[in-house]
Every structure is written in C-alpha cells, then in structure tokens.
Design a protein around this motif. Structure first.
Motif, PDB file in Angstrom:
ATOM      1  N   ILE A  39     -16.056  -0.408  -5.345  1.00 38.24           N
ATOM      2  CA  ILE A  39     -15.384  -0.572  -6.669  1.00 38.24           C
ATOM      3  C   ILE A  39     -16.010  -0.267  -7.404  1.00 38.24           C
ATOM      4  CG2 ILE A  39     -14.317  -2.235  -5.654  1.00 38.24           C
ATOM      5  CD1 ILE A  39     -15.513  -4.941  -6.555  1.00 38.24           C
ATOM      6  N   THR A  40     -17.340   0.435  -7.379  1.00 42.15           N
ATOM      7  CA  THR A  40     -17.689   0.933  -8.218  1.00 42.15           C
ATOM      8  C   THR A  40     -18.749   1.576  -8.628  1.00 42.15           C
ATOM      9  OG1 THR A  40     -20.389  -0.102  -7.533  1.00 42.15           O
ATOM     10  CG2 THR A  40     -19.072  -1.600  -9.339  1.00 42.15           C
ATOM     11  N   ARG A  41     -17.688   3.170  -7.663  1.00 41.47           N
ATOM     12  CA  ARG A  41     -18.341   4.588  -7.376  1.00 41.47           C
ATOM     13  C   ARG A  41     -17.967   5.550  -8.907  1.00 41.47           C
ATOM     14  NH1 ARG A  41     -15.815   4.685  -1.122  1.00 41.47           N
ATOM     15  NH2 ARG A  41     -14.286   4.081  -1.753  1.00 41.47           N
ATOM     16  N   TRP A  42     -16.469   4.790  -8.965  1.00 41.83           N
ATOM     17  CA  TRP A  42     -16.369   5.101 -10.435  1.00 41.83           C
ATOM     18  C   TRP A  42     -17.420   5.095 -11.770  1.00 41.83           C
ATOM     19  CZ3 TRP A  42     -16.221   3.282 -14.983  1.00 41.83           C
ATOM     20  CH2 TRP A  42     -16.464   2.252 -15.125  1.00 41.83           C
ATOM     21  N   MET A  43     -17.962   4.598 -11.731  1.00 37.40           N
ATOM     22  CA  MET A  43     -19.072   4.323 -12.413  1.00 37.40           C
ATOM     23  C   MET A  43     -20.176   4.598 -12.064  1.00 37.40           C
ATOM     24  SD  MET A  43     -20.283   0.408 -14.545  1.00 37.40           S
ATOM     25  CE  MET A  43     -20.960   0.250 -12.672  1.00 37.40           C
ATOM     26  N   ILE A  44     -20.888   4.480 -10.495  1.00 37.04           N
ATOM     27  CA  ILE A  44     -22.428   5.381 -10.285  1.00 37.04           C
ATOM     28  C   ILE A  44     -21.981   7.153 -10.393  1.00 37.04           C
ATOM     29  CG2 ILE A  44     -23.104   5.923  -8.043  1.00 37.04           C
ATOM     30  CD1 ILE A  44     -22.732   2.912  -7.502  1.00 37.04           C
ATOM     31  N   ASP A  45     -20.488   7.627 -10.217  1.00 38.52           N
ATOM     32  CA  ASP A  45     -20.266   9.096 -10.145  1.00 38.52           C
ATOM     33  C   ASP A  45     -19.860   9.229 -12.108  1.00 38.52           C
ATOM     34  OD1 ASP A  45     -20.180   8.911  -7.907  1.00 38.52           O
ATOM     35  OD2 ASP A  45     -17.856   9.165  -8.277  1.00 38.52           O
ATOM     36  N   ALA A  46     -19.988   8.349 -13.393  1.00 40.26           N
ATOM     37  CA  ALA A  46     -20.036   8.729 -14.723  1.00 40.26           C
ATOM     38  C   ALA A  46     -21.542   8.914 -15.423  1.00 40.26           C
ATOM     39  CB  ALA A  46     -19.590   7.309 -15.303  1.00 40.26           C
ATOM     40  N   MET A  47     -21.574  10.345 -15.637  1.00 43.23           N
ATOM     41  CA  MET A  47     -22.783  10.637 -16.394  1.00 43.23           C
ATOM     42  C   MET A  47     -23.599   9.702 -17.322  1.00 43.23           C
ATOM     43  SD  MET A  47     -22.935  14.773 -18.488  1.00 43.23           S
ATOM     44  CE  MET A  47     -21.980  15.446 -17.285  1.00 43.23           C
ATOM     45  N   SER A  48     -22.786   9.109 -17.763  1.00 47.27           N
ATOM     46  CA  SER A  48     -23.254   8.435 -19.216  1.00 47.27           C
ATOM     47  C   SER A  48     -23.959   7.524 -18.340  1.00 47.27           C
ATOM     48  CB  SER A  48     -22.318   7.638 -20.126  1.00 47.27           C
ATOM     49  OG  SER A  48     -21.162   7.245 -19.690  1.00 47.27           O
ATOM     50  N   TRP A  49     -23.484   6.155 -17.062  1.00 47.46           N
ATOM     51  CA  TRP A  49     -24.655   5.466 -16.664  1.00 47.46           C
ATOM     52  C   TRP A  49     -25.304   6.203 -15.929  1.00 47.46           C
ATOM     53  CZ3 TRP A  49     -25.891   4.622 -11.575  1.00 47.46           C
ATOM     54  CH2 TRP A  49     -26.138   3.549 -11.118  1.00 47.46           C
ATOM     55  N   ARG A  50     -25.804   7.213 -15.347  1.00 42.88           N
ATOM     56  CA  ARG A  50     -26.386   7.329 -14.143  1.00 42.88           C
ATOM     57  C   ARG A  50     -27.673   7.890 -15.415  1.00 42.88           C
ATOM     58  NH1 ARG A  50     -25.169   9.000  -9.206  1.00 42.88           N
ATOM     59  NH2 ARG A  50     -27.133  10.932  -9.317  1.00 42.88           N
ATOM     60  N   GLU A  51     -27.099   8.702 -16.930  1.00 38.78           N
ATOM     61  CA  GLU A  51     -28.429   8.987 -17.365  1.00 38.78           C
ATOM     62  C   GLU A  51     -29.123   7.700 -17.992  1.00 38.78           C
ATOM     63  OE1 GLU A  51     -26.336  10.643 -21.087  1.00 38.78           O
ATOM     64  OE2 GLU A  51     -26.315  12.682 -20.538  1.00 38.78           O
ATOM     65  N   ARG A  52     -28.291   6.509 -17.960  1.00 40.80           N
ATOM     66  CA  ARG A  52     -28.897   5.470 -18.797  1.00 40.80           C
ATOM     67  C   ARG A  52     -29.626   4.868 -17.427  1.00 40.80           C
ATOM     68  NH1 ARG A  52     -28.721   1.955 -22.988  1.00 40.80           N
ATOM     69  NH2 ARG A  52     -26.854   2.426 -24.451  1.00 40.80           N
ATOM     70  N   GLN A  53     -29.445   4.576 -16.318  1.00 39.98           N
ATOM     71  CA  GLN A  53     -30.127   4.550 -15.032  1.00 39.98           C
ATOM     72  C   GLN A  53     -31.392   5.685 -14.916  1.00 39.98           C
ATOM     73  OE1 GLN A  53     -29.636   2.589 -13.666  1.00 39.98           O
ATOM     74  NE2 GLN A  53     -27.506   1.360 -15.400  1.00 39.98           N
ATOM     75  N   GLY A  54     -31.505   6.567 -15.253  1.00 44.54           N
ATOM     76  CA  GLY A  54     -32.449   7.910 -14.801  1.00 44.54           C
ATOM     77  C   GLY A  54     -31.776   9.190 -14.374  1.00 44.54           C
ATOM     78  N   PHE A  55     -30.836   8.848 -14.180  1.00 42.44           N
ATOM     79  CA  PHE A  55     -30.254   9.563 -12.670  1.00 42.44           C
ATOM     80  C   PHE A  55     -29.528  11.105 -13.131  1.00 42.44           C
ATOM     81  CE2 PHE A  55     -29.553   5.561 -10.711  1.00 42.44           C
ATOM     82  CZ  PHE A  55     -30.981   5.443  -9.762  1.00 42.44           C
ATOM     83  N   ALA A  56     -30.098  11.741 -12.814  1.00 44.59           N
ATOM     84  CA  ALA A  56     -29.388  13.075 -13.427  1.00 44.59           C
ATOM     85  C   ALA A  56     -27.723  13.314 -12.744  1.00 44.59           C
ATOM     86  CB  ALA A  56     -30.409  14.475 -12.797  1.00 44.59           C
ATOM     87  N   GLY A  57     -27.249  14.638 -13.245  1.00 42.33           N
ATOM     88  CA  GLY A  57     -26.150  14.653 -12.384  1.00 42.33           C
ATOM     89  C   GLY A  57     -24.769  14.430 -13.219  1.00 42.33           C
ATOM     90  N   GLY A  58     -23.496  13.577 -12.546  1.00 40.42           N
ATOM     91  CA  GLY A  58     -22.638  12.705 -13.211  1.00 40.42           C
ATOM     92  C   GLY A  58     -21.485  14.059 -13.546  1.00 40.42           C
ATOM     93  N   GLU A  59     -20.620  12.906 -13.294  1.00 47.06           N
ATOM     94  CA  GLU A  59     -18.936  13.697 -14.444  1.00 47.06           C
ATOM     95  C   GLU A  59     -19.062  13.279 -15.754  1.00 47.06           C
ATOM     96  OE1 GLU A  59     -15.852  12.835 -11.954  1.00 47.06           O
ATOM     97  OE2 GLU A  59     -16.874  13.463  -9.903  1.00 47.06           O
ATOM     98  N   GLN A  60     -19.125  14.339 -16.492  1.00 47.01           N
ATOM     99  CA  GLN A  60     -18.291  13.726 -17.444  1.00 47.01           C
ATOM    100  C   GLN A  60     -16.862  13.823 -17.787  1.00 47.01           C
ATOM    101  OE1 GLN A  60     -20.488  13.347 -20.739  1.00 47.01           O
ATOM    102  NE2 GLN A  60     -17.715  12.524 -21.464  1.00 47.01           N
ATOM    103  N   SER A  61     -15.941  12.202 -17.762  1.00 43.09           N
ATOM    104  CA  SER A  61     -14.872  12.141 -17.255  1.00 43.09           C
ATOM    105  C   SER A  61     -14.034  10.953 -18.456  1.00 43.09           C
ATOM    106  CB  SER A  61     -14.798  11.688 -16.117  1.00 43.09           C
ATOM    107  OG  SER A  61     -15.235  10.781 -15.824  1.00 43.09           O
ATOM    108  N   THR A  62     -12.849  10.722 -19.018  1.00 39.36           N
ATOM    109  CA  THR A  62     -12.462   9.824 -19.428  1.00 39.36           C
ATOM    110  C   THR A  62     -13.578   8.079 -19.052  1.00 39.36           C
ATOM    111  OG1 THR A  62     -10.552  10.221 -19.414  1.00 39.36           O
ATOM    112  CG2 THR A  62      -9.988   8.187 -19.713  1.00 39.36           C
ATOM    113  N   SER A  63     -13.333   7.818 -18.085  1.00 40.31           N
ATOM    114  CA  SER A  63     -14.203   6.809 -17.799  1.00 40.31           C
ATOM    115  C   SER A  63     -16.215   7.375 -18.409  1.00 40.31           C
ATOM    116  CB  SER A  63     -14.782   6.667 -15.763  1.00 40.31           C
ATOM    117  OG  SER A  63     -13.088   6.505 -14.889  1.00 40.31           O
ATOM    118  N   SER A  64     -16.805   7.923 -18.654  1.00 42.39           N
ATOM    119  CA  SER A  64     -18.128   7.898 -18.706  1.00 42.39           C
ATOM    120  C   SER A  64     -17.994   7.703 -19.948  1.00 42.39           C
ATOM    121  CB  SER A  64     -18.741   9.692 -18.108  1.00 42.39           C
ATOM    122  OG  SER A  64     -19.902   9.926 -19.117  1.00 42.39           O
TER     123      SER A  64
END
Length: 242
Positions: A39-64
């Motif tokens: 149920i948290t895959r949508w967040m793990i894919d969000a670019m803004s979440w990944r940036e905060r975790q220090g991860f690369a990639g992710g989607e720039q989306s409404t959820s992000s």
C-alpha cells in the motif's frame, strides 16, 4: 496556526500493514511488511519521497507533489518508539524529517541528534506531552503524527488530531493492522465526525484529506416525519410485500 496532522496509506478494507510481526525473523519478509509495502508503492515511486531518502529516480507526479507538500508543511513530528527503532538504521545519519521528532516511549533515552536538522527526543510522560512539545518546536508549522497507526488512533481518540490524510490504495488485504479499531472507545450513539476537504484521484491511489470535527452523539431529526418521505429502513428490517 499550528495544526496536528496525520496521514497513512490504507487498503480498501482499512489496513495500513499486514498481520503484526511477532519479532521473530526478518521484518522485511513478514506478512506485516508485505501489506505495508503493497500500500506504499505509490509513495516509494514518488520523486520527492526518494529525494528525501537520498535515492535517485522516481516519478514527478501529482502524488510526488503531495508528498513534497506534506514535508514542507511539517515543523515537527511525533512517532511511536517501534517506528523510531525500526527506522533508525535505514534512515542513517541524515533522516528525511529535517525537523525535531518526538518519540512516545516508556524507555528513556538521550536525545539523538542527526544531520540535516533532525533530532529524536524520547518523551516518557505520554502522547499528549509529546504533541505539546512538538507544538512548541514546530515554529508555526504543523505537527505531523508520523505513525504508526496505533499512535494515530491514540491522537484521534484524545481529540488532538485536526487533519487526517488517507491515501487509499485499490487493494483488499483481508487481514492485518487496521487503522480504525475498537480501541477508539466510542460509546453508544457516539461517533467521530470528519469533513472531506480535498480529494485527488490518481491511477494508483486516491488521496483524501479530512478535517476532524470531533466526537458527537447522533441526534435524530425530523427528516421523514410528515413530509411524505419514509424514514430509511434498517438493512435487517423485513421488507413489506407490495
């Protein structure tokens, strides 16, 4: 004005994780983790979440955009000890909060200071005290209840929650750790009433924001009386023959 907010991803049947992990074996291989990750895959894919975790990639989306908004709005956090202990190693030396975090616990510990503005203060005199300390530290921004779900219930039960964001994922888990449970101690005709103030649809998740209005008993009005409109029947009431 500082608001106390909370947000959780939940399944259609109201679970925020799978069946609680007993502590034996690796948590990431547990049923609790499987439900949580689903149920948290949508967040793990969000670019803004990944940036905060220090991860690369992710989607720039409404959820992000919504994840970035929630980080920006929070001036302090409150979380449970189980979440804090579980995240200490994965979050590393620069956790994603970048703000003071107040941990509700029965076990004292010295304040843990990390890079990037995050500190963990361990509060042993109750959830309400942790929320009050977070208010004082938030600098006019919101106090975000970071979780887990049992802590969100405690804050809701105590009447301290102002705003709730549910991220509803189109999946049925069937069993697990339910957000709204009997320990809210609602009596008789009482309920906690909320008003939806924002609904954002995406293919993977529906984001719903509620203002929490608080506890209220049901007061029956006169709808259906003398207007020619029958009162709604109970689902269990036998229907009259035509």
């Amino acid at each position: 004005m500082t608001k106390v907010t909370a947000q959780l991803s939940v399944s259609l049947d109201g679970f925020y994780a799978g069946t609680r992990h007993s502590g034996d074996g690796d948590w990431t291989d547990s049923a609790e983790a499987a439900g949580f990750f689903r149920i948290t895959r949508w967040m793990i894919d969000a670019m803004s979440w990944r940036e905060r975790q220090g991860f690369a990639g992710g989607e720039q989306s409404t959820s992000s955009d919504l994840v970035a908004e929630s980080f920006e709005a929070a001036g302090a956090y409150v979380m449970g000890r189980r979440m804090a202990d579980g995240g200490e190693v994965p979050w590393g030396e620069e956790p994603p909060f970048r703000a003071p975090v107040f941990v509700v616990t029965h076990r004292p510990r010295q304040t843990l200071v990390r890079r990037g503005g995050t500190s963990f203060t361990y509060v042993t005199d109750g959830m309400a005290a942790a929320v009050e300390q977070a208010r004082a530290a938030a600098g006019g921004k919101n106090v975000a209840i970071a979780g887990g779900g049992s802590l969100v219930r405690q804050v809701l039960k105590a009447g301290l929650l102002d705003e709730l964001d549910l991220h509803i994922v189109p999946v049925v888990l069937g069993t697990g750790m339910r957000l709204f449970d009997a320990d809210l101690d609602l009596a008789g005709k009482e309920a906690i009433e909320l008003t939806p103030t924002r609904v954002v649809h995406t293919p993977d998740v529906t984001h719903v924001r509620y203002t929490v209005n608080g506890r209220a008993a049901l007061v029956l009005d006169d709808r259906g009386s003398g207007t020619g409109r029958p009162m709604p029947a109970s689902p269990d009431e036998p229907k009259a023959e035509p």
